[in-house]
Write an enzyme that holds these catalytic residues in place. Sequence first.
Site, mmCIF file in Angstrom:
data_model
loop_
_atom_site.group_PDB
_atom_site.id
_atom_site.type_symbol
_atom_site.label_atom_id
_atom_site.label_comp_id
_atom_site.label_asym_id
_atom_site.label_seq_id
_atom_site.Cartn_x
_atom_site.Cartn_y
_atom_site.Cartn_z
ATOM 1 N N LYS A 262 13.253 63.881 -25.845
ATOM 2 C CA LYS A 262 12.857 62.463 -25.993
ATOM 3 C C LYS A 262 14.082 61.572 -25.827
ATOM 4 O O LYS A 262 14.053 60.542 -25.166
ATOM 5 C CB LYS A 262 12.199 62.214 -27.355
ATOM 6 C CG LYS A 262 10.809 62.782 -27.476
ATOM 7 C CD LYS A 262 9.867 62.191 -26.434
ATOM 8 C CE LYS A 262 8.485 62.817 -26.495
ATOM 9 N NZ LYS A 262 7.613 62.370 -25.387
ATOM 10 N N TYR B 252 12.930 69.673 -28.609
ATOM 11 C CA TYR B 252 11.870 68.671 -28.378
ATOM 12 C C TYR B 252 12.456 67.275 -28.572
ATOM 13 O O TYR B 252 12.356 66.419 -27.701
ATOM 14 C CB TYR B 252 10.676 68.879 -29.319
ATOM 15 C CG TYR B 252 9.857 67.631 -29.429
ATOM 16 C CD1 TYR B 252 9.983 66.796 -30.549
ATOM 17 C CD2 TYR B 252 9.039 67.212 -28.393
ATOM 18 C CE1 TYR B 252 9.287 65.610 -30.628
ATOM 19 C CE2 TYR B 252 8.333 66.029 -28.466
ATOM 20 C CZ TYR B 252 8.467 65.217 -29.581
ATOM 21 O OH TYR B 252 7.795 64.039 -29.656
ATOM 22 N N SER C 126 9.825 58.865 -29.565
ATOM 23 C CA SER C 126 9.554 59.303 -30.940
ATOM 24 C C SER C 126 10.681 58.899 -31.885
ATOM 25 O O SER C 126 11.839 58.838 -31.481
ATOM 26 C CB SER C 126 9.412 60.833 -30.938
ATOM 27 O OG SER C 126 9.419 61.326 -32.262
HETATM 28 C C1 WQD Z 1 5.242 65.346 -42.155
HETATM 29 C C2 WQD Z 1 5.650 65.692 -43.568
HETATM 30 C C3 WQD Z 1 6.615 67.876 -43.835
HETATM 31 C C4 WQD Z 1 3.014 70.157 -42.857
HETATM 32 C C5 WQD Z 1 6.595 65.604 -36.367
HETATM 33 C C6 WQD Z 1 7.498 65.680 -35.211
HETATM 34 C C7 WQD Z 1 7.720 64.302 -34.671
HETATM 35 C C8 WQD Z 1 6.390 63.688 -34.337
HETATM 36 C C9 WQD Z 1 5.498 63.647 -35.566
HETATM 37 C C10 WQD Z 1 5.872 64.031 -32.026
HETATM 38 C C11 WQD Z 1 6.990 66.416 -43.637
HETATM 39 C C12 WQD Z 1 5.307 67.764 -44.602
HETATM 40 C C13 WQD Z 1 3.906 69.112 -43.087
HETATM 41 C C14 WQD Z 1 2.643 71.006 -43.942
HETATM 42 C C15 WQD Z 1 4.035 69.716 -45.410
HETATM 43 N N1 WQD Z 1 5.750 64.413 -33.308
HETATM 44 N N2 WQD Z 1 4.392 68.900 -44.341
HETATM 45 N N3 WQD Z 1 3.170 70.741 -45.183
HETATM 46 O O1 WQD Z 1 7.812 66.582 -39.042
HETATM 47 O O2 WQD Z 1 7.582 64.131 -39.700
HETATM 48 O O3 WQD Z 1 7.192 64.811 -37.354
HETATM 49 O O4 WQD Z 1 5.372 65.010 -36.016
HETATM 50 O O5 WQD Z 1 6.451 63.078 -31.589
HETATM 51 O O6 WQD Z 1 8.504 64.421 -33.518
HETATM 52 O O7 WQD Z 1 8.716 66.180 -35.683
HETATM 53 O O8 WQD Z 1 5.541 65.437 -39.089
HETATM 54 O O9 WQD Z 1 3.343 66.113 -39.910
HETATM 55 O O10 WQD Z 1 5.041 67.929 -39.338
HETATM 56 O O11 WQD Z 1 5.371 66.540 -41.379
HETATM 57 O O12 WQD Z 1 4.499 69.508 -46.537
HETATM 58 O O13 WQD Z 1 1.856 71.976 -43.802
HETATM 59 O O14 WQD Z 1 4.681 66.591 -44.117
HETATM 60 O O15 WQD Z 1 7.580 68.557 -44.623
HETATM 61 O O16 WQD Z 1 7.656 65.971 -44.798
HETATM 62 P P1 WQD Z 1 7.132 65.283 -38.887
HETATM 63 P P2 WQD Z 1 4.762 66.577 -39.896
#
Ligand code: WQD
Length: 344
Positions: free
Chosen positions: A156, A152, A127
């Site tokens: 990785k 987590y 990741s």
């Molecule tokens: C994306 C953006 C949030 C939800 C995670 C894991 C990473 C990988 C992918 C496994 C961010 C914003 C989110 C919400 C929001 N997973 N957001 N409101 O955090 O980049 O990555 O998923 O490998 O390891 O950390 O993805 O989809 O959670 O967030 O504003 O209700 O959307 O702040 O900027 P992230 P995400």
Amino acid sequence: MNKKILVTGGTGYIGSHTVAELITDGFEVAIIDNLYNSEAVVADRIGQITGVRPELEVFDLCNEARLEDFFRKHNDISAIIHFAAYKAVGESVRKPLEYYRNNLLSLINLLEAMKRHDIASMVFSSSCTVYGQPEKLPVSEDAPLQPAKSPYGNTKKIGEDIIRDTCEADDKIKAISLRYFNPIGAHPTALIGELPRGVPENLVPFITQTAYGLRDELKVFGDDYDTPDGSCIRDYLHVVDLARAHIVALKRLLENKNKKNYEVFNLGTGTGVSVFEAIKSFERATGVKLKYRVTSRRPGDIEKIWADPSLANRELGWKTIYTLDDAMKSAWEWEKFIRKQNRS
Ligand code: WQD
């Protein structure tokens, strides 16, 4: 004779899409999954998509004896694609020991089984979280890795180290780690997709559940970042593009085209997209207006990251072909399908 591939976590989100691509590409597939974060019916749906239902054995990879039984029974495995892991960032902060035990012990058991059974090749699901907040963007594979922000993310990083050291110590083992950016969307048939348990942590499932009326509104976690529109930037790629990268990485190993025993590739579009741009893409692609409200930042979020995918483009001959709108449309079709299933 078709080569048989073990896919661990093959009923999960990325795993199921990869299994569908493997079977379509002529491989035979056996899945090991403990169904902690998925359902057995996904194997049936892969059968509907491809015409071949993959074998599914339900057990935990931490159970070394069960794993040994599996390899005694399936003595024709050519390679392993290893997805199986717990992956919820927030949950990992609350339950670090469960994450270290599950994600690392299962990997170690698999690598030891590979040595016992002369299985040479592994493709590992890593990741972009290993980069933390990169100094330089777009981020390339030789960027310095930052201390993980969550247990987590640390599993990785440590997982990559375990695999790299094993490949360096034993030239009979070779591996490729694929560093995913943000996978989104669902299969064009809408028969498989992301199945978050409970309240989704990730952006796109929260968007589609809000659009469907399961959530009152989407909370945008902060619009005061140092980005053009103030919201966080990520590199969102379609899950089918991501799945196809696993096929090319697998073939690189099976055909001995790898240049080193251990290789790492970023899998992303190379384009950063903000939360507000993602919302606009969803509305444009589906015609559905989304209700959202800006709230405070989510602890642990990095400000901006997107991939330099040029190494994968060049070495794997892989690049993303689906657009952000394609991914959003497919996510919406999947949401409607799964809600109908749950009603029936
Ligand atoms: C994306 C953006 C949030 C939800 C995670 C894991 C990473 C990988 C992918 C496994 C961010 C914003 C989110 C919400 C929001 N997973 N957001 N409101 O955090 O980049 O990555 O998923 O490998 O390891 O950390 O993805 O989809 O959670 O967030 O504003 O209700 O959307 O702040 O900027 P992230 P995400």
